[in-house]
Design a protein around this motif. Structure first.
Motif, PDB file in Angstrom:
ATOM      1  N   GLN A 141       0.843  -1.192   0.000  1.00  0.00           N
ATOM      2  CA  GLN A 141       0.000   0.000   0.000  1.00  0.00           C
ATOM      3  C   GLN A 141       0.878   1.241   0.000  1.00  0.00           C
ATOM      4  O   GLN A 141       1.996   1.227   0.531  1.00  0.00           O
ATOM      5  N   VAL A 142       0.358   2.310  -0.581  1.00  0.00           N
ATOM      6  CA  VAL A 142       0.968   3.620  -0.417  1.00  0.00           C
ATOM      7  C   VAL A 142      -0.153   4.625  -0.189  1.00  0.00           C
ATOM      8  O   VAL A 142      -1.148   4.639  -0.918  1.00  0.00           O
ATOM      9  N   ARG A 143      -0.006   5.412   0.860  1.00  0.00           N
ATOM     10  CA  ARG A 143      -0.988   6.451   1.177  1.00  0.00           C
ATOM     11  C   ARG A 143      -0.307   7.809   1.036  1.00  0.00           C
ATOM     12  O   ARG A 143       0.693   8.088   1.708  1.00  0.00           O
ATOM     13  N   TYR A 144      -0.837   8.627   0.136  1.00  0.00           N
ATOM     14  CA  TYR A 144      -0.359   9.985  -0.057  1.00  0.00           C
ATOM     15  C   TYR A 144      -1.307  10.939   0.656  1.00  0.00           C
ATOM     16  O   TYR A 144      -2.522  10.870   0.462  1.00  0.00           O
ATOM     17  N   THR A 145      -0.745  11.841   1.446  1.00  0.00           N
ATOM     18  CA  THR A 145      -1.556  12.841   2.124  1.00  0.00           C
ATOM     19  C   THR A 145      -0.967  14.221   1.865  1.00  0.00           C
ATOM     20  O   THR A 145       0.205  14.476   2.181  1.00  0.00           O
ATOM     21  N   LEU A 146      -1.758  15.087   1.266  1.00  0.00           N
ATOM     22  CA  LEU A 146      -1.333  16.459   1.029  1.00  0.00           C
ATOM     23  C   LEU A 146      -1.587  17.254   2.306  1.00  0.00           C
ATOM     24  O   LEU A 146      -2.726  17.337   2.785  1.00  0.00           O
ATOM     25  N   GLU A 147      -0.513  17.802   2.857  1.00  0.00           N
ATOM     26  CA  GLU A 147      -0.591  18.503   4.130  1.00  0.00           C
ATOM     27  C   GLU A 147      -0.357  19.996   3.925  1.00  0.00           C
ATOM     28  O   GLU A 147      -0.085  20.438   2.803  1.00  0.00           O
ATOM     29  N   ALA A 148      -0.442  20.748   5.007  1.00  0.00           N
ATOM     30  CA  ALA A 148      -0.359  22.202   4.901  1.00  0.00           C
ATOM     31  C   ALA A 148       1.004  22.660   4.404  1.00  0.00           C
ATOM     32  O   ALA A 148       1.126  23.757   3.832  1.00  0.00           O
ATOM     33  N   ASP A 149       2.046  21.849   4.612  1.00  0.00           N
ATOM     34  CA  ASP A 149       3.390  22.248   4.191  1.00  0.00           C
ATOM     35  C   ASP A 149       4.051  21.250   3.248  1.00  0.00           C
ATOM     36  O   ASP A 149       5.274  21.279   3.072  1.00  0.00           O
ATOM     37  N   GLY A 150       3.267  20.346   2.655  1.00  0.00           N
ATOM     38  CA  GLY A 150       3.879  19.402   1.725  1.00  0.00           C
ATOM     39  C   GLY A 150       3.110  18.102   1.614  1.00  0.00           C
ATOM     40  O   GLY A 150       1.880  18.072   1.730  1.00  0.00           O
ATOM     41  N   LEU A 151       3.851  17.037   1.407  1.00  0.00           N
ATOM     42  CA  LEU A 151       3.251  15.736   1.111  1.00  0.00           C
ATOM     43  C   LEU A 151       3.859  14.665   1.996  1.00  0.00           C
ATOM     44  O   LEU A 151       5.086  14.575   2.134  1.00  0.00           O
ATOM     45  N   SER A 152       3.001  13.844   2.599  1.00  0.00           N
ATOM     46  CA  SER A 152       3.484  12.673   3.329  1.00  0.00           C
ATOM     47  C   SER A 152       3.173  11.430   2.507  1.00  0.00           C
ATOM     48  O   SER A 152       2.144  11.350   1.828  1.00  0.00           O
ATOM     49  N   ILE A 153       4.096  10.454   2.567  1.00  0.00           N
ATOM     50  CA  ILE A 153       3.994   9.215   1.802  1.00  0.00           C
ATOM     51  C   ILE A 153       4.209   8.065   2.784  1.00  0.00           C
ATOM     52  O   ILE A 153       5.282   7.944   3.378  1.00  0.00           O
ATOM     53  N   GLU A 154       3.172   7.235   2.954  1.00  0.00           N
ATOM     54  CA  GLU A 154       3.256   6.105   3.876  1.00  0.00           C
ATOM     55  C   GLU A 154       3.202   4.812   3.070  1.00  0.00           C
ATOM     56  O   GLU A 154       2.184   4.510   2.444  1.00  0.00           O
ATOM     57  N   LEU A 155       4.295   4.070   3.095  1.00  0.00           N
ATOM     58  CA  LEU A 155       4.420   2.809   2.366  1.00  0.00           C
ATOM     59  C   LEU A 155       4.352   1.650   3.349  1.00  0.00           C
ATOM     60  O   LEU A 155       4.935   1.717   4.444  1.00  0.00           O
ATOM     61  N   SER A 156       3.654   0.577   2.961  1.00  0.00           N
ATOM     62  CA  SER A 156       3.584  -0.590   3.841  1.00  0.00           C
ATOM     63  C   SER A 156       3.432  -1.843   3.004  1.00  0.00           C
ATOM     64  O   SER A 156       3.004  -1.797   1.850  1.00  0.00           O
ATOM     65  N   ALA A 157       3.809  -2.985   3.601  1.00  0.00           N
ATOM     66  CA  ALA A 157       3.700  -4.260   2.886  1.00  0.00           C
ATOM     67  C   ALA A 157       3.632  -5.403   3.889  1.00  0.00           C
ATOM     68  O   ALA A 157       4.216  -5.341   4.971  1.00  0.00           O
TER      69      ALA A 157
END
Length: 353
Positions: A141-157
């Motif tokens: 899985q990859v979860r992209y979250t657009l935040e107030a100061d950029g982008l977070s990317i959470e990868l899992s397997a």
């Protein structure tokens, strides 16, 4: 050689997220980050990601623009490794080696949208046991979250049998703007890493973790990417520039800053955070040519650079490197955060790092 697309069938679709001055666009082929618009010191937003103008170009010879690289990002020497006494032979696609897991890796697979809300999207992919030679059915899985100061990317397997995993985001950045025509050679970079892993002639790590002091690889103090890229150095010759893994200082596992990149012309600063022990710096040495980029311009060498947080290349064959093993019942997690700000000068860009 046939010029037919490598990836057959399937519909290439995009998802867009906006938040304040930021806009991001993603592609389901490779779960790729195609566009990331970020404001400069004047408040004007520009796309800082390299990608293809024509979505259908993502089916062609892989360039990994913004894609999730896996199931093992980077190189595995000889396209083989041994786990629990069994040798696994992988698809070779970089001479005798496996690069980003061989032909039709995660970057060339269609990911499904599993969840979406106002500021985030989650993609999922199931890779069957034995695909490209890797053991275990891997659910990623990859979860992209657009935040107030950029982008977070959470990868899992997760896996159903012992395997090796190294997931990362393979974004190409140009903080001057993808359409600017500027290279990244004037960007300043700082990486808190006292060592790097030198490579042999096939770009497989030798196993050494060499001190950066006194070498062109010393980015502990900010320096321009282009300052030493053509220096008389055997490692730079092998990579045709920077294409090396840096051994990050401190303890991995917690999200912490691993690099800061600054474009003096626009004032954009990107702080990269990750939970991984290494980061691959690739300075776009072979970008020239190919299909037109997002803005319609054909890219040249050094039009973008990659900062790929990761386990070390060839870790399955290097017992002294951090392990990339994943067993059933475990979850491999890798967090990345791209934090953006602006600065008037070098002192302001790096004064707090």
């Amino acid at each position: 050689m046939s010029d037919a697309p490598l990836v057959q069938g399937g519909s290439i679709e995009t998802v867009e997220l906006t938040r304040g001055a930021f806009r991001a666009q993603f592609v389901n082929l490779g779960a790729a980050l195609r566009i990331l618009e970020v404001p400069d010191r004047s408040g004007d937003a520009a796309n800082v990601m390299l990608g293809f103008q024509d979505l259908e170009a993502y089916r062609g010879a892989p360039r990994f623009y913004g894609a999730v690289a896996g199931r093992y990002a980077n190189r595995i020497g000889g396209a083989r490794f041994t786990l629990d006494g069994t040798e696994y032979r992988l698809g070779a696609n970089d001479g005798a080696n496996s690069l980003h897991s061989g032909p039709l890796g995660f970057d060339q697979q269609f990911w499904s949208v599993e969840a979406r809300d106002e500021h985030s999207v989650t993609y999922a992919l199931e890779s069957p046991d034995g695909f490209n030679g890797f053991p275990g059915t891997l659910r990623a899985q990859v979860r992209y979250t657009l935040e107030a100061d950029g982008l977070s990317i959470e990868l899992s397997a997760t896996t159903d049998k012992p395997t090796v995993v190294n997931l990362t985001s393979h974004g190409y950045f140009n903080l001057a703007g993808e359409a600017s025509g500027a290279t990244i050679l004037e960007h300043l970079l700082q990486i808190p890493a006292g060592r790097f892993t030198p490579a042999d002639e096939t770009q497989i790590p030798t196993g050494e973790m060499r001190a950066v002091e006194g070498t062109p690889f010393d980015f502990r103090t900010p320096r321009a990417i282009g300052r030493d890229i053509e220096a008389e150095d055997e490692q730079l010759r092998i990579g045709s520039g920077y294409d090396h893994n840096f051994v990050l200082d401190g303890t991995s596992g917690a999200l912490r800053r691993i690099a800061t990149l600054f474009d003096p012309a626009s004032g954009r600063v990107m702080d990269v955070h990750s939970t991984e022990p290494g980061v691959q710096l690739y300075t776009g040495n072979f970008l020239a040519g190919g299909a037109p980029g997002n803005s319609g311009r054909v890219y040249a060498a050094h039009d973008g650079l990659c900062l790929e947080p990761q386990r070390f290349p060839d870790s399955p064959n290097q017992p002294e490197f951090p392990s990339a093993r994943l067993d059933p019942g475990e979850t491999c997690r890798h967090e990345i955060a791209l934090r953006f700000r602006v600065a008037e000068d070098v002192a302001a860009a790096f004064g707090s790092v």
